[in-house]
Design a protein around this motif. Structure first.
Motif, PDB file in Angstrom:
ATOM      1  N   ALA A 267      39.121  39.870  39.424  1.00 47.64           N
ATOM      2  CA  ALA A 267      39.478  38.902  38.139  1.00 47.64           C
ATOM      3  C   ALA A 267      40.490  39.965  37.088  1.00 47.64           C
ATOM      4  O   ALA A 267      40.591  39.338  36.011  1.00 47.64           O
ATOM      5  CB  ALA A 267      38.466  38.454  37.766  1.00 47.64           C
ATOM      6  N   PHE A 268      41.012  40.882  37.603  1.00 46.92           N
ATOM      7  CA  PHE A 268      42.030  41.565  36.818  1.00 46.92           C
ATOM      8  C   PHE A 268      43.303  42.206  37.550  1.00 46.92           C
ATOM      9  O   PHE A 268      42.874  42.678  38.955  1.00 46.92           O
ATOM     10  CB  PHE A 268      41.398  42.862  35.749  1.00 46.92           C
ATOM     11  N   ALA A 269      44.346  42.047  37.385  1.00 46.18           N
ATOM     12  CA  ALA A 269      45.436  42.735  37.946  1.00 46.18           C
ATOM     13  C   ALA A 269      46.448  43.540  37.041  1.00 46.18           C
ATOM     14  O   ALA A 269      47.372  43.188  36.246  1.00 46.18           O
ATOM     15  CB  ALA A 269      46.263  41.308  38.570  1.00 46.18           C
ATOM     16  N   PRO A 270      46.325  44.922  37.070  1.00 45.24           N
ATOM     17  CA  PRO A 270      47.111  45.973  36.288  1.00 45.24           C
ATOM     18  C   PRO A 270      48.582  45.547  36.379  1.00 45.24           C
ATOM     19  O   PRO A 270      49.279  45.451  35.482  1.00 45.24           O
ATOM     20  CB  PRO A 270      46.770  46.990  36.786  1.00 45.24           C
ATOM     21  N   ALA A 271      49.135  45.159  37.689  1.00 44.17           N
ATOM     22  CA  ALA A 271      50.606  44.982  38.090  1.00 44.17           C
ATOM     23  C   ALA A 271      50.845  43.896  37.215  1.00 44.17           C
ATOM     24  O   ALA A 271      52.303  43.729  36.574  1.00 44.17           O
ATOM     25  CB  ALA A 271      50.879  44.921  39.271  1.00 44.17           C
ATOM     26  N   MET A 272      50.117  42.662  37.161  1.00 41.86           N
ATOM     27  CA  MET A 272      50.398  41.548  36.473  1.00 41.86           C
ATOM     28  C   MET A 272      50.784  41.775  34.842  1.00 41.86           C
ATOM     29  O   MET A 272      51.574  40.988  34.212  1.00 41.86           O
ATOM     30  CB  MET A 272      49.788  40.308  36.805  1.00 41.86           C
TER      31      MET A 272
ATOM     32  N   ALA B 262      39.202  30.629  40.574  1.00 43.87           N
ATOM     33  CA  ALA B 262      38.444  31.211  39.525  1.00 43.87           C
ATOM     34  C   ALA B 262      39.216  32.685  39.170  1.00 43.87           C
ATOM     35  O   ALA B 262      39.250  33.015  37.939  1.00 43.87           O
ATOM     36  CB  ALA B 262      36.930  31.702  39.710  1.00 43.87           C
ATOM     37  N   ILE B 263      39.415  33.378  40.207  1.00 47.26           N
ATOM     38  CA  ILE B 263      40.137  34.599  40.051  1.00 47.26           C
ATOM     39  C   ILE B 263      41.441  34.448  39.571  1.00 47.26           C
ATOM     40  O   ILE B 263      41.834  35.203  38.503  1.00 47.26           O
ATOM     41  CB  ILE B 263      40.330  35.352  41.431  1.00 47.26           C
ATOM     42  N   THR B 264      42.389  33.383  39.814  1.00 51.32           N
ATOM     43  CA  THR B 264      43.772  33.249  39.398  1.00 51.32           C
ATOM     44  C   THR B 264      43.462  32.808  37.847  1.00 51.32           C
ATOM     45  O   THR B 264      44.222  33.373  37.143  1.00 51.32           O
ATOM     46  CB  THR B 264      44.113  32.066  40.315  1.00 51.32           C
ATOM     47  N   LEU B 265      42.713  31.865  37.511  1.00 50.33           N
ATOM     48  CA  LEU B 265      42.365  31.502  36.017  1.00 50.33           C
ATOM     49  C   LEU B 265      42.108  32.778  35.176  1.00 50.33           C
ATOM     50  O   LEU B 265      42.621  32.852  34.076  1.00 50.33           O
ATOM     51  CB  LEU B 265      41.495  30.250  36.029  1.00 50.33           C
TER      52      LEU B 265
ATOM     53  N   ALA C  74      41.299  42.908  24.664  1.00 50.46           N
ATOM     54  CA  ALA C  74      40.004  43.227  25.153  1.00 50.46           C
ATOM     55  C   ALA C  74      39.323  42.474  26.481  1.00 50.46           C
ATOM     56  O   ALA C  74      38.549  43.246  27.250  1.00 50.46           O
ATOM     57  CB  ALA C  74      39.031  42.678  23.944  1.00 50.46           C
ATOM     58  N   PRO C  75      39.589  41.076  26.655  1.00 45.79           N
ATOM     59  CA  PRO C  75      39.191  40.623  27.926  1.00 45.79           C
ATOM     60  C   PRO C  75      39.481  41.250  29.000  1.00 45.79           C
ATOM     61  O   PRO C  75      38.720  41.604  29.986  1.00 45.79           O
ATOM     62  CB  PRO C  75      39.700  39.137  28.008  1.00 45.79           C
ATOM     63  N   PHE C  76      40.937  41.809  29.201  1.00 47.57           N
ATOM     64  CA  PHE C  76      41.160  42.518  30.163  1.00 47.57           C
ATOM     65  C   PHE C  76      40.703  44.088  30.232  1.00 47.57           C
ATOM     66  O   PHE C  76      40.253  44.193  31.452  1.00 47.57           O
ATOM     67  CB  PHE C  76      42.624  42.516  30.381  1.00 47.57           C
ATOM     68  N   ALA C  77      40.598  44.512  29.128  1.00 49.87           N
ATOM     69  CA  ALA C  77      40.207  45.939  29.159  1.00 49.87           C
ATOM     70  C   ALA C  77      38.708  46.102  29.589  1.00 49.87           C
ATOM     71  O   ALA C  77      38.304  46.980  30.292  1.00 49.87           O
ATOM     72  CB  ALA C  77      40.391  46.547  27.630  1.00 49.87           C
ATOM     73  N   VAL C  78      37.896  44.902  29.169  1.00 52.66           N
ATOM     74  CA  VAL C  78      36.689  45.112  29.625  1.00 52.66           C
ATOM     75  C   VAL C  78      36.285  44.769  31.254  1.00 52.66           C
ATOM     76  O   VAL C  78      35.691  45.834  31.715  1.00 52.66           O
ATOM     77  CB  VAL C  78      35.684  44.045  28.950  1.00 52.66           C
ATOM     78  N   LEU C  79      37.135  43.950  31.797  1.00 52.12           N
ATOM     79  CA  LEU C  79      37.038  43.864  33.394  1.00 52.12           C
ATOM     80  C   LEU C  79      37.669  45.120  33.890  1.00 52.12           C
ATOM     81  O   LEU C  79      36.970  45.768  34.789  1.00 52.12           O
ATOM     82  CB  LEU C  79      37.942  42.754  33.803  1.00 52.12           C
ATOM     83  N   PHE C  80      38.801  45.598  33.132  1.00 50.27           N
ATOM     84  CA  PHE C  80      39.525  46.900  33.774  1.00 50.27           C
ATOM     85  C   PHE C  80      38.391  48.337  33.817  1.00 50.27           C
ATOM     86  O   PHE C  80      38.223  48.707  34.655  1.00 50.27           O
ATOM     87  CB  PHE C  80      40.550  46.946  32.909  1.00 50.27           C
ATOM     88  N   VAL C  81      37.671  48.502  32.712  1.00 51.82           N
ATOM     89  CA  VAL C  81      36.761  49.556  32.622  1.00 51.82           C
ATOM     90  C   VAL C  81      35.809  49.275  33.376  1.00 51.82           C
ATOM     91  O   VAL C  81      35.277  50.092  34.099  1.00 51.82           O
ATOM     92  CB  VAL C  81      36.530  49.833  31.086  1.00 51.82           C
ATOM     93  N   LEU C  82      35.092  48.127  33.430  1.00 53.37           N
ATOM     94  CA  LEU C  82      33.771  47.683  34.035  1.00 53.37           C
ATOM     95  C   LEU C  82      34.013  47.779  35.653  1.00 53.37           C
ATOM     96  O   LEU C  82      33.055  48.476  36.256  1.00 53.37           O
ATOM     97  CB  LEU C  82      33.198  46.296  33.623  1.00 53.37           C
ATOM     98  N   PHE C  83      34.764  47.383  36.093  1.00 48.90           N
ATOM     99  CA  PHE C  83      35.119  47.212  37.317  1.00 48.90           C
ATOM    100  C   PHE C  83      36.299  48.117  38.076  1.00 48.90           C
ATOM    101  O   PHE C  83      36.200  47.976  39.349  1.00 48.90           O
ATOM    102  CB  PHE C  83      35.580  45.668  37.956  1.00 48.90           C
TER     103      PHE C  83
ATOM    104  N   THR D 289      26.815  36.610  46.076  1.00 54.38           N
ATOM    105  CA  THR D 289      27.232  35.635  44.927  1.00 54.38           C
ATOM    106  C   THR D 289      28.571  35.317  44.577  1.00 54.38           C
ATOM    107  O   THR D 289      29.365  36.313  44.897  1.00 54.38           O
ATOM    108  CB  THR D 289      26.291  35.987  43.538  1.00 54.38           C
ATOM    109  N   TYR D 290      28.866  34.516  44.319  1.00 56.92           N
ATOM    110  CA  TYR D 290      30.123  34.120  43.980  1.00 56.92           C
ATOM    111  C   TYR D 290      30.824  35.010  42.760  1.00 56.92           C
ATOM    112  O   TYR D 290      31.850  35.403  43.156  1.00 56.92           O
ATOM    113  CB  TYR D 290      30.363  32.480  43.371  1.00 56.92           C
ATOM    114  N   TRP D 291      30.046  35.211  41.922  1.00 54.82           N
ATOM    115  CA  TRP D 291      30.473  36.193  40.824  1.00 54.82           C
ATOM    116  C   TRP D 291      30.621  37.571  41.288  1.00 54.82           C
ATOM    117  O   TRP D 291      31.685  38.354  40.922  1.00 54.82           O
ATOM    118  CB  TRP D 291      29.602  36.195  39.509  1.00 54.82           C
TER     119      TRP D 291
END
Length: 603
Positions: A474-479, A407-410, A35-44, A465-467
């Protein structure tokens, strides 16, 4: 004679209900991990891509005017626009000019280094270090190299009585100049991929071929080239995809000219108003809008590896295997010639970096002199560095880059690890569809998402803004795919034993899987950090506040801020390059192992 018929084994209602409950529990657990990845993936990514597709059928602007559907009018306009076809031709020409030399040179460099010649650390440093640099640093280096009056290349030409060349101003040579810069910048990654693949070719094959009387050239074409076919296919795929997405170096080196060198993905197939600018973003008009968008800002600134993988991280990180027989003379004429060629290539690859360092240590008067001099008349000075640092811009930009990159890396490592484990170990509803979407997302050029993403940031009030910088990166499908493949190789028996002892999925993941995955997690973290630190396009779009500029974006304003102060330009570029060069020197083994293990880098 009687026949006994055995009745089929059937589950009792209680057992069936238990199995269904277990499947439902596994599905819920899988989604909890993904879910954490899927939310970012879908949203952005999914939502902006879908919204961009919708906008392409409307005449909508950023203010919401003319939002009615207009069918395929935008596409018809694009197909009838000569600039669009010209951009397509430029993209195809750039792809051809850059891909073939890159493959040939990468292979040649790897073959030379694989001979086991002395100084292998220097060869790796020389060829790979440019890959670590941000596009803005590369552009600053090569803009100075290409300078019509003071550049090193034209200075050398004058020494031989050859007329200077307008490398970035002459339409006949501008594309060649961009390709040369791109090769210098990107060849190191592909060189290491080839070098890793060469290390995995069994020595016995060369010995058997030698017994049969095969010489070096026959071994090259009958053993080496066929064995490297998968690696060549990978490099060709990555390079073609990268070429189709090219933007940074063309935009910053040539500003879209001369001869309209703009790549095709400079534009998007919609009409919107970008930011608050009174300029309509027509099909293919993104580049001039970006120029105008930044113009007002620039003036205000101053140990475990999967066994079947074809790349060997061990041999690259520990050393190069010797390709000569024990009785063979290691200092034969052929090897000495190879060493000389390798030395010339390595030194040539370091020239832009060295010339930038020398220029940064000169006074402005010496840097502006037309003669080539490695030892300036006024001597070396750190005045340019003092002025750049006292202006306060570089430290502030570096701090912004550090905050956003960490932040992006973490976030990326955490969400990718959770999702990769879910895909590797759990069956959950929608798994195949999400996995297919992740694979498809790898080939989507980020330029296609700029306008819908920017509108999304406006809606979320995240511009400047930073965010706003962090979340879309903050998500990387290849990774996710890389970590999923690594988790597949961890024995399931280790997890089963822990679950028999009562450990749940989260406890197994935290206590068993993550400790075994430290090498690959470190490699992923390093590459995500490098990519986030060097990213230019998205921070360039989403920030106009000078106090929030990251280092690559801020460096783009250096030429405007310092004008003809070449020493300060180069001092800024060196200071920007220094953090990742230091990272490479300290983590060279992990970076090289990561490339050999994953086959991906983040450019």
């Amino acid at each position: 004679m009687s026949t006994t018929l055995e009745s089929p084994v059937t589950s009792t209602p209680v057992e069936a209900a238990g199995k269904q409950s277990a499947r439902r529990g596994e599905s819920l657990t899988g989604w909890a991990f993904a879910a954490p990845f899927a939310v970012l993936f879908v949203l952005f990514l999914v939502v902006p891509a879908g919204y961009g597709l919708y906008l392409s059928f409307t005449g909508e602007t950023l203010t919401g005017a003319n939002s009615r559907l207009i069918g395929f009018a935008n596409y018809a306009e694009a197909l009838g626009d000569p600039d669009m076809w010209h951009s397509l031709g430029n993209t195809a020409w750039f792809t051809l000019l850059s891909t073939v030399p890159l493959v040939v040179l990468s292979l040649a460099f790897a073959l030379l280094v694989n001979l086991g010649l002395p100084g292998r650390w220097l060869w790796r440093l020389s060829f790979f270090m440019p890959y670590l640099l941000a596009s803005t640093v590369v552009v600053l280096f090569w803009t100075w190299m290409y300078n019509p009056k003071l550049g090193l290349i034209n200075g050398i030409l004058r020494e031989f009585g050859i007329a200077p060349v307008a490398w970035l101003q002459d339409p006949k040579v501008a594309m060649f100049s961009v390709v040369l810069t791109t090769l210098w910048w990107t060849i190191g990654f592909n060189f290491l991929l080839y070098l890793a693949a060469l290390q995995n070719i069994p020595e016995q094959q060369f010995e058997a071929a030698a017994i049969d009387g095969a010489g070096k050239w026959r071994q090259l074409f009958s053993i080496v080239i066929p064995q490297l076919a998968p690696t060549t296919a990978l490099i060709l795929t990555l390079q073609v995809l990268a070429s189709l997405k090219v933007f940074d170096q063309i935009y910053m080196l040539t500003n879209g000219g001369p001869g309209r060198l703009d790549p095709v993905d400079r534009g998007v197939h919609l009409r919107v108003r970008f930011h608050r600018l009174p300029v309509r973003l027509l099909v293919g008009d993104l580049l001039p809008v970006l120029r105008h968008h930044r113009a007002g800002v620039a003036g205000a600134v101053q140990t475990s590896q999967p066994p079947e993988w074809p790349m060997s991280s061990y041999t690259l990180s520990r050393g190069i295997k010797q390709r000569h027989k024990p009785g063979e003379n290691p200092w034969s004429v052929s090897r000495m010639v190879a060493l000389l060629v390798l030395a010339v290539l390595a030194v040539s690859w370091l020239v832009p970096f060295v010339w930038a360092v020398v220029t940064s240590l000169k006074s402005e008067a010496d840097a502006g002199a037309s003669s080539i001099s490695l030892s300036p008349p006024d001597g070396f000075s750190f005045e340019a560095y003092r002025k750049v640092l006292s202006a306060g811009d570089i430290p502030a930009w570096a701090w912004n880059s550090l905050i956003t990159s960490v932040a992006i890396t973490l976030i990326t490592v955490a969400t990718s690890a959770l999702a990769g484990y879910a895909f590797s170990r759990m069956n959950f509803r929608g798994r195949r569809w999400l996995y297919a979407a992740i694979i498809a997302a790898i080939i989507i050029p980020p330029q296609l998402l700029i306008v819908p993403l920017f509108r999304q940031m406006l809606a979320f009030n995240l511009v400047d803004t930073y965010w706003g910088i962090i979340l879309p990166q903050a998500f990387a499908p290849a990774m996710v795919l890389i970590l999923k493949r690594f988790f597949d190789q961890i024995p399931v028996e280790l997890e089963d034993a822990a679950r028999v002892d009562g450990a749940n999925r989260l406890r197994v993941f935290w206590s068993i899987v993550l400790p075994l995955s430290r090498p690959i997690l470190a490699a992923v973290a390093i590459f995500v950090f490098i990519g986030a630190w060097n990213n230019f396009l998205w921070p360039f779009i989403v920030t106009t506040d000078a106090d929030l500029m990251t280092l690559p974006v801020g460096l783009q304003t250096v030429k405007s801020a310092y004008g003809l102060q070449y020493a300060q330009n180069m001092a800024s570029a060196i200071l920007a390059a220094l953090p990742l060069v230091i990272v490479f020197l300290f983590f060279q083994r992990q970076i090289i192992k990561g490339i050999a293990t994953t086959g991906f880098g983040g450019q």
